[in-house]
Design a protein around this motif. Structure first.
Motif, PDB file in Angstrom:
ATOM      1  N   ARG A  65       0.827  -1.194   0.000  1.00  0.00           N
ATOM      2  CA  ARG A  65       0.000   0.000   0.000  1.00  0.00           C
ATOM      3  C   ARG A  65       0.868   1.254   0.000  1.00  0.00           C
ATOM      4  O   ARG A  65       1.966   1.264   0.570  1.00  0.00           O
ATOM      5  CB  ARG A  65      -0.908   0.013   1.230  1.00  0.00           C
ATOM      6  CG  ARG A  65      -1.952  -1.091   1.249  1.00  0.00           C
ATOM      7  CD  ARG A  65      -2.479  -1.304   2.649  1.00  0.00           C
ATOM      8  NE  ARG A  65      -1.418  -1.782   3.538  1.00  0.00           N
ATOM      9  CZ  ARG A  65      -1.521  -1.807   4.870  1.00  0.00           C
ATOM     10  NH1 ARG A  65      -2.625  -1.370   5.452  1.00  0.00           N
ATOM     11  NH2 ARG A  65      -0.513  -2.257   5.604  1.00  0.00           N
ATOM     12  N   ALA A  66       0.340   2.304  -0.623  1.00  0.00           N
ATOM     13  CA  ALA A  66       1.086   3.560  -0.713  1.00  0.00           C
ATOM     14  C   ALA A  66       0.127   4.733  -0.559  1.00  0.00           C
ATOM     15  O   ALA A  66      -1.023   4.682  -1.006  1.00  0.00           O
ATOM     16  CB  ALA A  66       1.821   3.652  -2.040  1.00  0.00           C
ATOM     17  N   VAL A  87      -5.014   6.260  -0.373  1.00  0.00           N
ATOM     18  CA  VAL A  87      -4.242   5.032  -0.140  1.00  0.00           C
ATOM     19  C   VAL A  87      -4.575   4.040  -1.246  1.00  0.00           C
ATOM     20  O   VAL A  87      -5.725   3.689  -1.464  1.00  0.00           O
ATOM     21  CB  VAL A  87      -4.560   4.423   1.234  1.00  0.00           C
ATOM     22  CG1 VAL A  87      -3.794   3.113   1.423  1.00  0.00           C
ATOM     23  CG2 VAL A  87      -4.216   5.399   2.345  1.00  0.00           C
ATOM     24  N   VAL A  88      -3.530   3.595  -1.952  1.00  0.00           N
ATOM     25  CA  VAL A  88      -3.690   2.674  -3.074  1.00  0.00           C
ATOM     26  C   VAL A  88      -2.973   1.365  -2.751  1.00  0.00           C
ATOM     27  O   VAL A  88      -1.839   1.372  -2.257  1.00  0.00           O
ATOM     28  CB  VAL A  88      -3.120   3.270  -4.378  1.00  0.00           C
ATOM     29  CG1 VAL A  88      -3.117   2.231  -5.497  1.00  0.00           C
ATOM     30  CG2 VAL A  88      -3.929   4.491  -4.798  1.00  0.00           C
ATOM     31  N   THR A  89      -3.643   0.250  -3.017  1.00  0.00           N
ATOM     32  CA  THR A  89      -3.002  -1.063  -2.902  1.00  0.00           C
ATOM     33  C   THR A  89      -2.483  -1.460  -4.278  1.00  0.00           C
ATOM     34  O   THR A  89      -3.246  -1.530  -5.238  1.00  0.00           O
ATOM     35  CB  THR A  89      -3.988  -2.130  -2.399  1.00  0.00           C
ATOM     36  OG1 THR A  89      -4.495  -1.742  -1.119  1.00  0.00           O
ATOM     37  CG2 THR A  89      -3.300  -3.493  -2.273  1.00  0.00           C
ATOM     38  N   VAL A  93       5.758  -3.674 -13.249  1.00  0.00           N
ATOM     39  CA  VAL A  93       4.545  -2.870 -13.345  1.00  0.00           C
ATOM     40  C   VAL A  93       3.867  -2.846 -11.981  1.00  0.00           C
ATOM     41  O   VAL A  93       3.782  -3.871 -11.305  1.00  0.00           O
ATOM     42  CB  VAL A  93       3.583  -3.458 -14.408  1.00  0.00           C
ATOM     43  CG1 VAL A  93       2.222  -2.771 -14.344  1.00  0.00           C
ATOM     44  CG2 VAL A  93       4.173  -3.319 -15.805  1.00  0.00           C
ATOM     45  N   GLY A  94       3.382  -1.676 -11.586  1.00  0.00           N
ATOM     46  CA  GLY A  94       2.595  -1.524 -10.368  1.00  0.00           C
ATOM     47  C   GLY A  94       1.144  -1.301 -10.739  1.00  0.00           C
ATOM     48  O   GLY A  94       0.796  -0.278 -11.345  1.00  0.00           O
ATOM     49  N   ARG A  95       0.288  -2.254 -10.422  1.00  0.00           N
ATOM     50  CA  ARG A  95      -1.125  -2.197 -10.812  1.00  0.00           C
ATOM     51  C   ARG A  95      -1.998  -1.880  -9.611  1.00  0.00           C
ATOM     52  O   ARG A  95      -1.879  -2.487  -8.548  1.00  0.00           O
ATOM     53  CB  ARG A  95      -1.550  -3.526 -11.420  1.00  0.00           C
ATOM     54  CG  ARG A  95      -3.020  -3.630 -11.809  1.00  0.00           C
ATOM     55  CD  ARG A  95      -3.210  -4.716 -12.823  1.00  0.00           C
ATOM     56  NE  ARG A  95      -2.505  -4.393 -14.067  1.00  0.00           N
ATOM     57  CZ  ARG A  95      -2.249  -5.278 -15.029  1.00  0.00           C
ATOM     58  NH1 ARG A  95      -2.621  -6.539 -14.874  1.00  0.00           N
ATOM     59  NH2 ARG A  95      -1.622  -4.904 -16.121  1.00  0.00           N
ATOM     60  N   ASP A  96      -2.891  -0.927  -9.781  1.00  0.00           N
ATOM     61  CA  ASP A  96      -3.813  -0.533  -8.719  1.00  0.00           C
ATOM     62  C   ASP A  96      -4.908  -1.595  -8.578  1.00  0.00           C
ATOM     63  O   ASP A  96      -5.731  -1.780  -9.466  1.00  0.00           O
ATOM     64  CB  ASP A  96      -4.430   0.824  -9.073  1.00  0.00           C
ATOM     65  CG  ASP A  96      -5.367   1.340  -7.981  1.00  0.00           C
ATOM     66  OD1 ASP A  96      -5.700   0.570  -7.061  1.00  0.00           O
ATOM     67  OD2 ASP A  96      -5.766   2.517  -8.059  1.00  0.00           O
ATOM     68  N   ILE A  97      -4.907  -2.307  -7.436  1.00  0.00           N
ATOM     69  CA  ILE A  97      -5.916  -3.349  -7.194  1.00  0.00           C
ATOM     70  C   ILE A  97      -6.778  -2.996  -5.985  1.00  0.00           C
ATOM     71  O   ILE A  97      -7.400  -3.873  -5.385  1.00  0.00           O
ATOM     72  CB  ILE A  97      -5.255  -4.728  -6.987  1.00  0.00           C
ATOM     73  CG1 ILE A  97      -4.297  -4.709  -5.788  1.00  0.00           C
ATOM     74  CG2 ILE A  97      -4.533  -5.179  -8.249  1.00  0.00           C
ATOM     75  CD1 ILE A  97      -3.810  -6.087  -5.391  1.00  0.00           C
ATOM     76  N   THR A  98      -6.825  -1.709  -5.647  1.00  0.00           N
ATOM     77  CA  THR A  98      -7.564  -1.263  -4.463  1.00  0.00           C
ATOM     78  C   THR A  98      -9.026  -1.665  -4.525  1.00  0.00           C
ATOM     79  O   THR A  98      -9.571  -2.234  -3.572  1.00  0.00           O
ATOM     80  CB  THR A  98      -7.450   0.259  -4.321  1.00  0.00           C
ATOM     81  OG1 THR A  98      -6.071   0.641  -4.368  1.00  0.00           O
ATOM     82  CG2 THR A  98      -8.047   0.717  -2.999  1.00  0.00           C
ATOM     83  N   ASP A  99      -9.681  -1.371  -5.649  1.00  0.00           N
ATOM     84  CA  ASP A  99     -11.104  -1.691  -5.776  1.00  0.00           C
ATOM     85  C   ASP A  99     -11.348  -3.184  -5.678  1.00  0.00           C
ATOM     86  O   ASP A  99     -12.315  -3.637  -5.046  1.00  0.00           O
ATOM     87  CB  ASP A  99     -11.653  -1.161  -7.106  1.00  0.00           C
ATOM     88  CG  ASP A  99     -11.719   0.349  -7.141  1.00  0.00           C
ATOM     89  OD1 ASP A  99     -11.657   0.965  -6.054  1.00  0.00           O
ATOM     90  OD2 ASP A  99     -11.809   0.915  -8.247  1.00  0.00           O
TER      91      ASP A  99
END
Length: 376
Positions: free
Chosen positions: A109-110, A116-118, A139-145
């Motif tokens: 998380r960042a 805040v994004v996972t 690659v950093g992929r946003d998987i927050t949702d």
């Protein structure tokens, strides 16, 4: 430096050109670099390249946007600097892993400009033609949702299971009291009335147990291992009341599955076939076809996508084939309506799909499609 600057030449031109041919070749290389950089800039994901010392060397503009930092501020940053303190140890371990094994994956998380994004972070080792390590890219992929949806689904499943357990407990208390009074009343009432009352209580008990199973089968993680469908089917057949039904010897079919849950799946399908198949008094021998129709025959067969279980009973009408998997769908007098619902829940817990169709001899057929990574 940002990836959009990686392929730039000094002052937009090659520094020294000795011939027209060299100029053309360099010009083509520059065009290819621009196309590559432009393609990476269109990504919604963060693209990054770290050098052999684990310092940020190249990236796309998405990283600037998410952290509100300039190219100068990003250049040379350590990977762990982007993430919350609790997740930095996992990121460090992932970096060690990519340099040791050549690839890695981790979630972290960042705090970003978007909250805040996972991130789901990947890494692949980069080496030169001579085998020297030059760093790694990923690659950093946003998987927050996605993680939030999974979290809410887990909470819903937990509440559903708790509700089923509480309901089962509350129902069993009056059932126990009723059973006690029923035994006392047996001395005064006719045996037929007592037996009818006992049958009703047993049916309620079956419904309670199947309801609890139905709420659990699709939520608990499977403990998968290599199992032979033939062994599971044979064992399940012994566990159920099969009357005059016959199970043809099943062929070996190897799958990765949870043994106990797969056993329950077969038990429910066998009970369904025996319960909904015509009784002996409804069947006649078909001498013309040579098929013995005096008893229900059940077969387990391999298919291109997995396996199927079929019988030669009444079958399921086309407009009923989806509805039979719904809870409470049973039309049998002694059915609970949860049997096939549990079958689908178990299948989906394994990542499989199941559909009802017609069997070779007109009965019911249940086909299970198994993902490629679950079959042996």
């Amino acid at each position: 430096m940002a990836l959009r600057s990686v392929c730039r030449w000094h002052n937009g031109e090659p520094a020294v050109l000795s011939s027209y041919g060299l100029r053309v070749r360099l010009s083509r290389m520059e065009d290819q670099c621009r196309v590559l950089a432009a393609a990476v800039e269109t990504l919604d994901d963060v693209f990054y390249v770290y050098d052999a010392d684990g310092k940020l060397a190249y990236w796309n503009a998405r990283l600037n946007e998410l952290f509100g930092l300039t190219d100068g501020e990003l250049s040379g940053m350590d990977p762990t600097e982007f993430f919350v303190a609790d997740d930095r140890a996992a990121v460090e371990a992932a970096i060690e892993d990519v340099f040791e094994s050549g690839q890695t994956s981790v979630e972290a998380r960042a705090e970003t400009t978007e909250g805040v994004v996972t991130f789901e972070l990947s890494g692949r080792l980069l080496t030169g033609d001579d085998g020297t390590v030059q760093g790694f890219s990923g690659v950093g992929r946003d998987i927050t949702d996605r993680r939030e949806r999974e979290w809410h689904l887990e909470r819903q499943n937990e509440r559903l299971t708790e509700f089923a357990d509480l309901l089962a407990h509350d129902l069993r208390t009056p059932l126990a009291v009723t059973s006690g009074h029923l035994e006392l009343a047996a001395e005064e009432l006719s045996p037929e009335r007592i037996d009818a009352a006992r049958d009703g209580l047993q049916r309620l008990e079956s419904i309670i147990e199947d309801m609890r199973t139905a709420t659990r089968e699709g939520t608990l993680a499977t403990d998968e291992q290599a199992v032979d469908i033939a062994d599971v089917a044979t064992t399940a057949w012994v566990h159920v009341e099969t009357s005059n039904a016959v199970l043809e010897p099943p062929p070996p079919i190897l799958v990765e599955a949870d043994l106990e849950r797969l056993l329950r799946l077969f038990e429910n399908l066998f009970i369904n076939a025996v319960t909904h198949g015509p009784g002996r008094d409804e069947r006649t021998s078909d001498e013309d076809s040579g098929v013995d129709t005096t008893e229900i025959t059940i077969r387990v067969v391999p298919t291109p996508d997995g396996f199927a279980i079929e019988d030669n009973g009444r079958g399921i009408a086309p407009d009923e084939r989806e509805r039979v998997f719904e809870p409470g769908a049973s039309r049998a007098a002694d059915g609970t309506g949860f049997g096939l619902y549990i079958v689908r829940a178990i299948a989906e817990a394994h990542g499989w799909t199941v559909r009802a169709t017609a069997g070779e001899h007109g009965g019911a057929r249940f086909e299970f499609d198994i993902d490629a990574d679950t079959a042996c």
